[in-house]
Design an enzyme around this catalytic site. Structure first.
Site, PDB file in Angstrom:
ATOM      1  N   ARG A 200     -26.177  11.404 -13.927  1.00 10.31           N
ATOM      2  CA  ARG A 200     -25.730  11.498 -15.325  1.00 10.31           C
ATOM      3  C   ARG A 200     -26.436  12.656 -16.038  1.00 10.31           C
ATOM      4  NH1 ARG A 200     -25.284   5.752 -14.650  1.00 10.31           N
ATOM      5  NH2 ARG A 200     -27.483   5.375 -15.122  1.00 10.31           N
ATOM      6  N   PHE A 216     -13.205   5.707 -14.011  1.00  9.24           N
ATOM      7  CA  PHE A 216     -14.007   4.564 -13.562  1.00  9.24           C
ATOM      8  C   PHE A 216     -15.279   4.519 -14.433  1.00  9.24           C
ATOM      9  CE2 PHE A 216     -11.722   6.245  -9.889  1.00  9.24           C
ATOM     10  CZ  PHE A 216     -10.997   5.137  -9.460  1.00  9.24           C
ATOM     11  N   ASP A 238     -10.946   3.388 -17.702  1.00  9.47           N
ATOM     12  CA  ASP A 238     -11.378   2.259 -16.894  1.00  9.47           C
ATOM     13  C   ASP A 238     -10.292   1.184 -16.895  1.00  9.47           C
ATOM     14  OD1 ASP A 238     -14.193   1.481 -15.586  1.00  9.47           O
ATOM     15  OD2 ASP A 238     -13.213  -0.350 -16.276  1.00  9.47           O
ATOM     16  N   ALA A 272      -6.830   3.644 -12.389  1.00  8.43           N
ATOM     17  CA  ALA A 272      -7.173   5.067 -12.395  1.00  8.43           C
ATOM     18  C   ALA A 272      -6.106   5.924 -11.735  1.00  8.43           C
ATOM     19  CB  ALA A 272      -8.521   5.270 -11.707  1.00  8.43           C
ATOM     20  N   ASP A 292     -16.001   8.238 -10.307  1.00  7.10           N
ATOM     21  CA  ASP A 292     -17.059   7.384  -9.739  1.00  7.10           C
ATOM     22  C   ASP A 292     -16.491   5.995  -9.434  1.00  7.10           C
ATOM     23  OD1 ASP A 292     -19.519   6.394  -8.944  1.00  7.10           O
ATOM     24  OD2 ASP A 292     -20.195   5.969 -10.995  1.00  7.10           O
ATOM     25  N   CYS A 332     -20.057   5.004  -3.456  1.00  8.01           N
ATOM     26  CA  CYS A 332     -21.163   4.059  -3.256  1.00  8.01           C
ATOM     27  C   CYS A 332     -20.899   3.174  -2.046  1.00  8.01           C
ATOM     28  CB  CYS A 332     -21.383   3.219  -4.510  1.00  8.01           C
ATOM     29  SG  CYS A 332     -19.949   2.246  -5.018  1.00  8.01           S
TER      30      CYS A 332
END
Length: 386
Positions: A200, A216, A238, A272, A292, A332
């Site tokens: 960030r 996201f 989102d 998204a 993300d 992730c």
């Protein structure tokens, strides 16, 4: 067992003295009866033993857990000087507490368990947390796979407050001076995505004067960081209306910051993939795009589908990117490597007729150390359009 690896799988155990119950301390010997390690036994997991200690005999008790917490906390002490009051205190296996994550949000500590084997030791862990971290309260979070059996055995559920007063609203913490709200009882992970803090900051450094798309977005961490970095406009996208309401609240909390106050913030609610296509149809363009997504490959069988999804997201995002714009995409999913993610991004952007030049690859924030291969889940790529 592999040298220094914190997991011992069921198929690697040659013999066992007795059946064992969840949370029993397992003593590991080699074939010559030499003591190798002590660990937590979990009969319900293919990871049968999670190693706590290597070498000679050692008591596994409050003092042991306090020592591990004290060592881990010392490594994060510098974060307070950055104006950060939320961070990971102990990152599971990589801080010698396998299957246990300890996060701090101001004076609230969140314990997240990934194995039910911690249940018999929870009292001593709580005593160690109180001794070392002196929290106002402690919240329990449970991985989805263990939530039901853990509740059945212990009477404790995901989101329970184990010590201290109940929460009467969100916690407001600081990240490099920015005010952010989180819900450690019901929020994703332990309440916030602490692992992306340094990414960030990188986005903030790229943002001045730019129009930014944060897809996201969850509660707006990347978008708010971009605003503080001087972004002219931020669109937070989102699928959760609740998360977008929190993004609005986080922007409002920081209106005293001149750059945040000047930034025009808007939100978009929806899937998204659909919304990125809709933005293209509407003729929107952005100077900085952050994608993300949540974990898309939880099992080996998910990998092919996940790579296709990253490819498609890259294509949709690249079609919205202004000439010379910056493109940031994270994964992730531990099963997706950085090279695989990069290949998917380049394939997708090529179909959009855009060439993206890679600038940097990053990973977890410094309070999320990785000391074994399976612990490396986060990768983030920064690219720029020619």
């Amino acid at each position: 067992m592999r040298k220094e690896h914190p997991w011992l799988y069921a198929e690697s155990i040659r013999s066992q003295s007795r059946a064992g119950a969840s949370g029993d301390l397992a003593v590991i010997f080699d074939r010559n009866r030499k003591l190798l390690a002590l660990g937590l036994f979990d009969p319900d997991s293919p990871i049968r033993i999670r190693v706590l200690h290597r070498g000679g005999p050692r008591a596994i008790d409050r003092a042991f857990f306090a020592e591990r917490l004290r060592e881990a906390a010392a490594l994060r002490a510098h974060l307070a000087a950055e104006g950060t009051t939320a961070h990971r205190v102990a990152n599971g296996e990589s801080d010698g507490l396998p299957g246990l994550v300890v996060d701090r949000y101001e004076r609230t500590i969140v314990l997240k368990l990934y194995t039910a084997a911690w249940q018999p030791h929870l009292g001593e862990v709580l005593a160690a947390v109180d001794e070392v971290l002196a929290p106002e309260r402690v919240v329990l979070r449970l991985a989805r796979a263990i939530a039901a059996p853990f509740a059945e055995r212990s009477g404790k559920s995901d989101g329970d407050v184990l010590a201290g007063p109940a929460l009467d609203g969100p916690i407001v913490f600081r990240e490099r001076g920015l005010a952010l709200r989180c819900d450690p009882v019901r929020g994703q992970k332990t309440g916030f995505f602490l692992d992306q803090r340094e990414n960030r900051a990188r986005v903030a450094a790229l943002a001045r004067g730019k129009s930014v798309l944060d897809a996201f977005a969850y509660t707006g961490g990347f978008g708010l960081s971009a605003a503080r970095g001087g972004a002219a406009r931020v669109l937070s996208l989102d699928a959760s209306r609740i998360a977008l309401d929190e993004a609005h609240a986080n922007f409002a909390l920081n209106r005293a910051d001149t750059d945040v106050a000047r930034c025009a913030h808007e939100t978009a609610h929806g899937d998204a993939f659909d919304e990125l296509a809709r933005l293209r149809e509407a003729g929107r363009r952005f100077d900085l795009i952050v994608l993300d997504p949540p974990a898309l490959a939880r099992t080996k069988g998910d990998v092919a589908g996940a790579l296709h999804a990253y490819d498609r997201l890259a294509e949709l995002g690249a079609r919205l990117l202004a000439r010379g714009g910056d493109f940031v995409m994270a994964s992730c999913s531990a099963r997706i490597g950085a090279d695989d993610l990069a290949a998917a991004i380049h394939a997708g952007s090529a179909r959009a007729g855009r060439r993206l030049r890679e600038l940097e690859r990053t990973a977890h924030a410094c309070d999320h150390p990785v000391r074994f291969p399976e612990g490396a889940y986060l990768k983030c790529l920064f690219l720029r359009a020619d």
